[in-house]
Design a protein around this motif. Structure first.
Motif, PDB file in Angstrom:
ATOM      1  N   VAL A  85      -0.526   0.970   6.036  1.00  0.00           N
ATOM      2  CA  VAL A  85       0.528   0.052   6.455  1.00  0.00           C
ATOM      3  C   VAL A  85       0.620   0.014   7.979  1.00  0.00           C
ATOM      4  CG1 VAL A  85       3.009  -0.407   6.378  1.00  0.00           C
ATOM      5  CG2 VAL A  85       1.819   0.358   4.314  1.00  0.00           C
ATOM      6  N   GLU A 125       5.256  -0.570   2.353  1.00  0.00           N
ATOM      7  CA  GLU A 125       4.788   0.721   1.847  1.00  0.00           C
ATOM      8  C   GLU A 125       5.436   0.973   0.486  1.00  0.00           C
ATOM      9  OE1 GLU A 125       5.038   5.515   2.831  1.00  0.00           O
ATOM     10  OE2 GLU A 125       5.528   4.055   4.419  1.00  0.00           O
ATOM     11  N   ASP A 126       4.640   0.914  -0.552  1.00  0.00           N
ATOM     12  CA  ASP A 126       5.150   1.113  -1.909  1.00  0.00           C
ATOM     13  C   ASP A 126       3.952   1.252  -2.849  1.00  0.00           C
ATOM     14  OD1 ASP A 126       6.794   1.174  -4.242  1.00  0.00           O
ATOM     15  OD2 ASP A 126       8.195  -0.242  -3.341  1.00  0.00           O
ATOM     16  N   ARG A 127       4.236   1.528  -4.100  1.00  0.00           N
ATOM     17  CA  ARG A 127       3.198   1.593  -5.122  1.00  0.00           C
ATOM     18  C   ARG A 127       3.003   0.209  -5.729  1.00  0.00           C
ATOM     19  NH1 ARG A 127       2.837   7.044  -7.761  1.00  0.00           N
ATOM     20  NH2 ARG A 127       3.915   8.493  -6.377  1.00  0.00           N
ATOM     21  N   ASP A 158       0.853  -1.192   0.000  1.00  0.00           N
ATOM     22  CA  ASP A 158       0.000   0.000   0.000  1.00  0.00           C
ATOM     23  C   ASP A 158       0.881   1.230   0.000  1.00  0.00           C
ATOM     24  OD1 ASP A 158      -2.090   2.058   0.674  1.00  0.00           O
ATOM     25  OD2 ASP A 158      -3.298   0.241   0.954  1.00  0.00           O
ATOM     26  N   ARG A 159       0.544   2.216  -0.819  1.00  0.00           N
ATOM     27  CA  ARG A 159       1.328   3.450  -0.854  1.00  0.00           C
ATOM     28  C   ARG A 159       0.937   4.404   0.271  1.00  0.00           C
ATOM     29  NH1 ARG A 159      -0.609   6.235  -6.489  1.00  0.00           N
ATOM     30  NH2 ARG A 159       0.933   7.792  -5.898  1.00  0.00           N
ATOM     31  N   ASP A 160      -0.157   4.067   0.978  1.00  0.00           N
ATOM     32  CA  ASP A 160      -0.659   4.898   2.074  1.00  0.00           C
ATOM     33  C   ASP A 160       0.001   4.440   3.373  1.00  0.00           C
ATOM     34  OD1 ASP A 160      -2.095   6.189   4.077  1.00  0.00           O
ATOM     35  OD2 ASP A 160      -3.990   6.069   2.981  1.00  0.00           O
ATOM     36  N   GLN A 161       0.824   5.296   3.933  1.00  0.00           N
ATOM     37  CA  GLN A 161       1.560   4.952   5.157  1.00  0.00           C
ATOM     38  C   GLN A 161       0.621   4.591   6.296  1.00  0.00           C
ATOM     39  OE1 GLN A 161       3.786   8.147   7.273  1.00  0.00           O
ATOM     40  NE2 GLN A 161       5.571   6.828   7.041  1.00  0.00           N
ATOM     41  N   SER A 162      -0.532   5.259   6.386  1.00  0.00           N
ATOM     42  CA  SER A 162      -1.458   4.973   7.479  1.00  0.00           C
ATOM     43  C   SER A 162      -2.066   3.579   7.341  1.00  0.00           C
ATOM     44  CB  SER A 162      -2.567   6.034   7.530  1.00  0.00           C
ATOM     45  OG  SER A 162      -3.333   6.046   6.335  1.00  0.00           O
ATOM     46  N   GLY A 178      -0.273   8.750  -1.214  1.00  0.00           N
ATOM     47  CA  GLY A 178       0.981   8.732  -0.488  1.00  0.00           C
ATOM     48  C   GLY A 178       1.274  10.148  -0.016  1.00  0.00           C
TER      49      GLY A 178
END
Length: 341
Positions: free
Chosen positions: A67, A85-87, A61-65, A137
């Protein structure tokens, strides 16, 4: 092993759409490695982990929250879940970093999650007043930056092509006029500007819906990410590996449908030339028509109303090089847009 989805510690604020059908298409097996490229609240991941006691999942997931929220599920999975955390466009690179040179299945749920929509500070929705951000992100220009810098022509093109808004020129003109008076930094102000030129009839969607959709897709390069993820899936799936993609509007579904159709063609060579590798099918489509949610799912989760699921199985043919730019709407890169015009 305890079924993870029944653990009360893991209440899900976001309901994955068509999750049971998508995971069924993956045909999860013991010892298999699977990628949940859009982890969100972990709905697909939970079902994969529950389906086979020795299956392993790489969640992205690119969304840190997202993760961060998944930390408890990683702990409960006792080594079977790696969360990154990545695209998802880099899903083959992530898999390689996690020690998987090839995987047995990939599931993608394209678009914004209800968790993101429900956080005013994220700026995805005009239902709440908040900063005009819209980034999934934390990097790159946000929606307010695009609205401030883009030329009227670029704004109109973005809103028309990505939002399918037929009043795009009027909306772009109103935005340019309004930003000359005062910067547009909040969702409420942008929604009011759009509503001043786009009239909605009773029971129709909010006048700003298509404009917000267009800006969100553009800021996050969602269609480019999808195209890159499909190519990455082609590179990393084993022969017989499964791909399941859930999309929510025609732009996404058109890309998935066109990609699978092009990768499923097997054209015969002429009598003068032998067949070439490019003509081999890379995927066998498992869904002749997209799977849609039934009435019960729509009743429990209105977001499912527009969802379409397509699935395919990878063949042994080598992956093709190149890109899918021909499947994407013709728009300038965000760096060019930020320079104005």
């Amino acid at each position: 092993m305890m079924a993870l989805r029944d653990d009360s510690r893991f209440a899900m604020p976001h309901i994955a759409v068509l999750e049971r059908q998508a995971v069924e298409f993956l045909a999860v097996r013991d010892g298999g490695v699977y990628i949940d490229g859009t982890f969100g609240a972990g709905g697909y991941t939970r079902l994969i982990l529950d389906a086979a006691p020795d299956a392993r999942v790489i969640g992205i997931d690119r969304d840190q929250s997202a993760v961060a929220r998944g930390a408890d599920l990683v702990e409960a999975a006792t080594g079977r879940l790696t969360l990154v955390e990545d695209r998802f466009s880099n899903l083959d690179g992530v898999a390689g970093d996690c020690g998987a040179s090839a995987v047995d299945g990939i599931v993608l749920d394209i678009g914004v999650s209800s968790m993101q929509l429900d956080q005013p500070e994220r700026g995805f929705s005009f239902r709440f007043d908040g900063p005009l951000d819209m980034r999934m992100g934390g990097d790159g220009p946000d929606a307010a930056d695009v609205v401030a810098a883009a030329s009227e022509r670029d704004l109109a093109d973005i809103i028309y092509r990505l939002g399918e808004e037929r009043h795009s020129r009027s909306v772009a003109r109103a935005i340019v006029k309004a930003r000359a008076e005062e910067p547009i930094r909040t969702t409420a102000r942008l929604a009011a500007i759009v509503a001043s030129v786009v009239r909605a009839k009773p029971n129709e969607i909010h006048p700003a819906t298509r404009t917000f959709q267009a800006l969100r897709i553009f800021v996050n390069d969602e269609l480019g990410e999808l195209a890159a993820a499909l190519l990455a899936a082609e590179r990393i799936l084993k022969p017989g590996g499964r791909l399941a993609v859930v999309s929510f509007h025609s732009l996404e579904d058109r890309i998935v449908k066109s990609y699978l159709a092009s990768r499923g063609e097997t054209r015969a060579g002429s009598r003068h030339m032998p067949d070439v590798a490019r003509n081999e099918a890379r995927f066998v489509t498992l869904t002749k028509k997209p799977v849609i949610a039934d009435e019960d799912e729509v009743a429990h989760n209105p977001r499912a109303r527009s969802a379409k699921l397509r699935a395919a199985e990878r063949t042994a043919a080598p992956a093709l090089a190149g890109d899918l730019d021909d499947l994407l709407p013709p728009l300038p890169p965000i760096d060019d847009v930020m320079r104005g015009g």
